[in-house]
Scaffold this active site. Structure first.
Site, PDB file in Angstrom:
ATOM      1  CB  CYS A  75      -0.895  -0.010   1.231  1.00 50.51           C
ATOM      2  SG  CYS A  75      -1.761   1.538   1.489  1.00 50.51           S
ATOM      3  CB  CYS A  82      -4.282   1.463   5.692  1.00 49.35           C
ATOM      4  SG  CYS A  82      -3.743   2.603   4.407  1.00 49.35           S
TER       5      CYS A  82
END
Ligand code: IVH
Length: 687
Positions: free
Chosen positions: A429, A450
């Protein structure tokens, strides 16, 4: 114009009464079914094509219902019966089928000089000609083949030689004739499938409410719909077709005018804008006129098509390998702009979805400066052949999010993957470095905490239809996450004034306000709470359905099978819900939130004044969001559903309503209420 069938008792009937099915003899049943089909076909034509129905919807429904009963009771199945319009069994795949005639493309340009030049070339070769001037519909072309006047198949464009068989799907479109009367033995026609603007808006509204991604524009929506494997789902979407060409026939046709007349006579839907002009200037004027009218049309067009009218002249002009010499598409100046891609970045959304976005050299597209455009997913980047430095055409289709429509300087070899310098999705990511998981054509960051997801989750959690915690928009959510105060949405309830006052732009007042908003959000109903969690595919309506089906602790352990018993929960949604509750970090957050918020399961909690009523909304009612209204009505006993059926009591028609639900309401004889009548008739009953 299709003639009214002679001597058919079901064509102009003001009332219908039928003998009980058990008393009908088989031969009589067969005969009655045939007369009903003929009548229904005619009524479909009057309703969908001529826009001029001749019987009440209630009568139409009675005829339809009778036909269905006869077909069931006497096994009178017919794949072209109007009863098949509701959509048949789901398919495993769409078969590839050859076209009757290869589908060429059109020479096209937006430059008036080029259409003049096209006209000059033609006149030099064959002398004086007339042109059929038609809108260039922005949809998908289909070839529809009839054998002995009976619908045989519908095929998409595909590669021009062969396309996909979408017969079952196209049959659900009410305006597509299934049987023709007086048709030549051989007949293949071509038309454009599209989604009307209002239906598109309404479909997207429904998708967003359910937590599904909206379509970028009507064309994509039509393209996505016509290729669905479940015809019943297609029947539920607003598709339309305009027919514009006869590609093969045993009848003698000498010109486009005769072809269009034949289409009309046989009951095909032809756009009334179709006309004949006598030179290039005529085409230019026609195009200017349509450009002015464009915004008022129910369908999108991206230009006009000029075709030599006379077929013998067409023969003499012939075709190149790619396009006929006798036709030209004169395009509108695009709601598009050309620019270069400076970089491709990857954005992480609330659900963790990774979306490639092109950062552009800013370009003005009809008054709006565009500096970024979505590329949707990695497959799209590859298909378009976009990479850094390429010149691309940007489109603001339907005035929504700009997207990259195509690469313009395609002389360079297209890159096809990571190894040759092309775009590839990151393996981790870009925001948190977490693992990236692939799901179909999409990529997701698997890390629920996240920060990119977290900011958006916080913002979503606090939004109006969710926990309705005012003061936490994009900026505040970002601050809270960046300051490390919020590492999970549950941390919101641990904030204190000192934490907040430390942040830029925050004072005592704003801190107090937020804390009291948080306090006020406790005790929220379970449906709202579930929606606030931001589980993929769970919009307000599905959240409510889940909340009425299960208490929270049961839902958290529910199997995909149990979830699928809930209305409007299919395999994909069930999978998203189980995946959410199987992620330990999510479970911890939910447990903490449960302590802090104590969501309540309270269907019907506030009263039963509206008990038993089923209400559908289209358009917006001033002063309320859709989910506030649903909540309110449901708390007082009503059920709020997303589509109109015979079981619906009221359709509330607010501002900017869609046509589909209104049409369905008319068909089903469902009472409609404007916002004022809604207040008087329903809201006033709530104490
Ligand atoms: S005639 C050989 N007429 O435009 C030409 N096409 O570039 C056959 N289209 O894929 C097409 N409106 O989907 C024709 N009035 C119209 C049209 C039309 C839209 C589309 C069609 C085709 C593309 C050709």
């Amino acid at each position: 114009m299709v003639e009214e069938p002679d001597d058919n008792p079901y064509v102009r009937t003001p009332e219908t009464s039928f003998d009980p099915i058990e008393d009908v003899h088989e031969d009589a049943a067969r005969e009655q079914a045939e007369r009903l089909r003929e009548a229904i076909e005619y009524h479909d034509y009057r309703y969908y094509v001529a826009n001029d129905p001749v019987i009440a919807d209630r009568i139409y429904d009675a005829l339809f219902d009778r036909l269905r009963k006869l077909e069931d009771a006497f096994d009178l199945d017919d794949e072209n019966s109007p009863t098949r319009r509701v959509g048949g069994e789901p398919l495993d795949e769409l078969e590839t089928v050859d076209h009757v005639a290869p589908m060429l493309s059109l020479q096209s340009s937006g430059d008036p000089e080029e259409i003049r030049e096209f006209d000059r070339r033609i006149r030099e070769a064959v002398g004086d000609v007339d042109y059929s001037a038609e809108p260039k519909f922005d949809g998908l072309s289909v070839e529809v083949v009839y054998e002995d006047g009976v619908f045989d198949r519908a095929v998409t464009r595909g590669d021009g030689e062969a396309g996909e068989d979408v017969s079952a799907n196209l049959k659900t479109v009410g305006s597509v004739p299934l049987r023709l009367s007086g048709a030549p033995d051989v007949l293949a026609v071509r038309g454009e499938v599209y989604m009307p603007r209002s239906g598109f808006q309404e479909l997207n509204e429904r998708r967003v409410e359910r937590g599904d991604d909206p379509f970028a524009n009507p064309r994509n929506a039509a393209a996505g719909t016509i290729r669905l494997l479940d015809p019943a789902a297609v029947a539920d979407r607003p598709l339309e077709v305009f027919f514009y060409d006869v590609i093969e026939t045993s009848a003698t046709l000498r010109s486009q005018t005769e072809a269009v007349d034949l289409l009309r006579e046989l009951g095909f839907r032809v756009d009334d804008e179709t006309t004949v002009v006598d030179d290039a200037e005529g085409v230019l004027d026609y195009r200017d006129r349509l450009m002015d009218e464009r915004a008022d049309l129910e369908y999108e067009i991206d230009g006009v098509v000029a075709k030599v009218v006379d077929f013998e002249t067409r023969e003499r002009l012939g075709s190149t390998a790619r396009h006929p010499r006798w036709a030209f598409a004169y395009k509108f100046p695009a709601r598009t702009g050309e620019t270069t891609v400076e970089r491709i970045v990857v954005q992480v959304g609330r659900t963790g979805k990774l979306t490639p976005v092109a950062l552009l050299d800013p370009v003005d597209v009809r008054g709006v400066t565009i500096s970024r455009a979505t590329l949707h997913n990695a497959a799209q980047v590859r298909e378009l052949g976009v990479s850094e430095g390429t010149t691309v055409r940007i489109e603001r289709a339907g005035d929504v999010i700009p997207e990259v429509a195509e690469v313009v300087d395609s002389e360079e070899p297209r890159s096809s993957g990571a190894d040759d310098g092309g775009f590839a999705m990151p393996e981790t990511c870009p925001v948190c470095g977490g693992r990236v998981a692939e799901e179909g054509e999409y990529h997701f960051c698997a890390n629920a905490s996240c920060p990119a997801q977290l900011k958006r989750s916080v913002q979503h959690f606090c939004s109006r239809d969710a926990m309705d915690i005012q003061g936490v928009g994009e900026r505040a959510a970002e601050q809270l996450v960046e300051a490390g105060l919020v590492e999970s949405v549950a941390d919101l309830y641990d904030l204190d004034a000192d934490d907040l006052i430390g942040m830029e732009g925050w004072g005592e007042r704003s801190a107090e306000n937020l804390l009291s908003e948080l306090e006020g959000s406790r005790g929220v109903d379970l449906g709202t709470f579930l929606y606030a969690l931001g589980i993929r595919h769970v919009g307000t309506e599905r959240a409510r359905a889940l909340a009425s089906a299960f208490p929270l602790e049961v839902l958290m352990d529910a199997s995909a099978g149990a979830l699928r018993d809930v209305e409007d929960v299919g395999p994909e949604v069930a999978e998203a819900v189980t995946a959410f509750f199987e992620t330990p970090a999510n479970v911890e957050t939910v447990e903490r939130l449960r302590e802090a918020v104590r969501p309540e399961r309270r269907a019907d909690a506030d009263g039963d004044e509206l008990d038993g009523l089923t209400v559908v909304f289209t358009g917006s009612v001033p002063g309320y969001t859709r989910s506030e209204l649903s909540d309110l009505l449901e708390r007082h006993g009503a059920s709020v559903t997303s589509s109109v059926s015979g079981a619906t009591d009221y359709l509330v028609v607010g501002e900017d309503p869609g046509t589909r639900k209104r049409e369905a309401a008319e068909r089903e004889a469902v009472e409609t209420l404007d916002p004022e009548a809604f207040e008087e008739r329903l809201l006033s009953r709530i104490e």
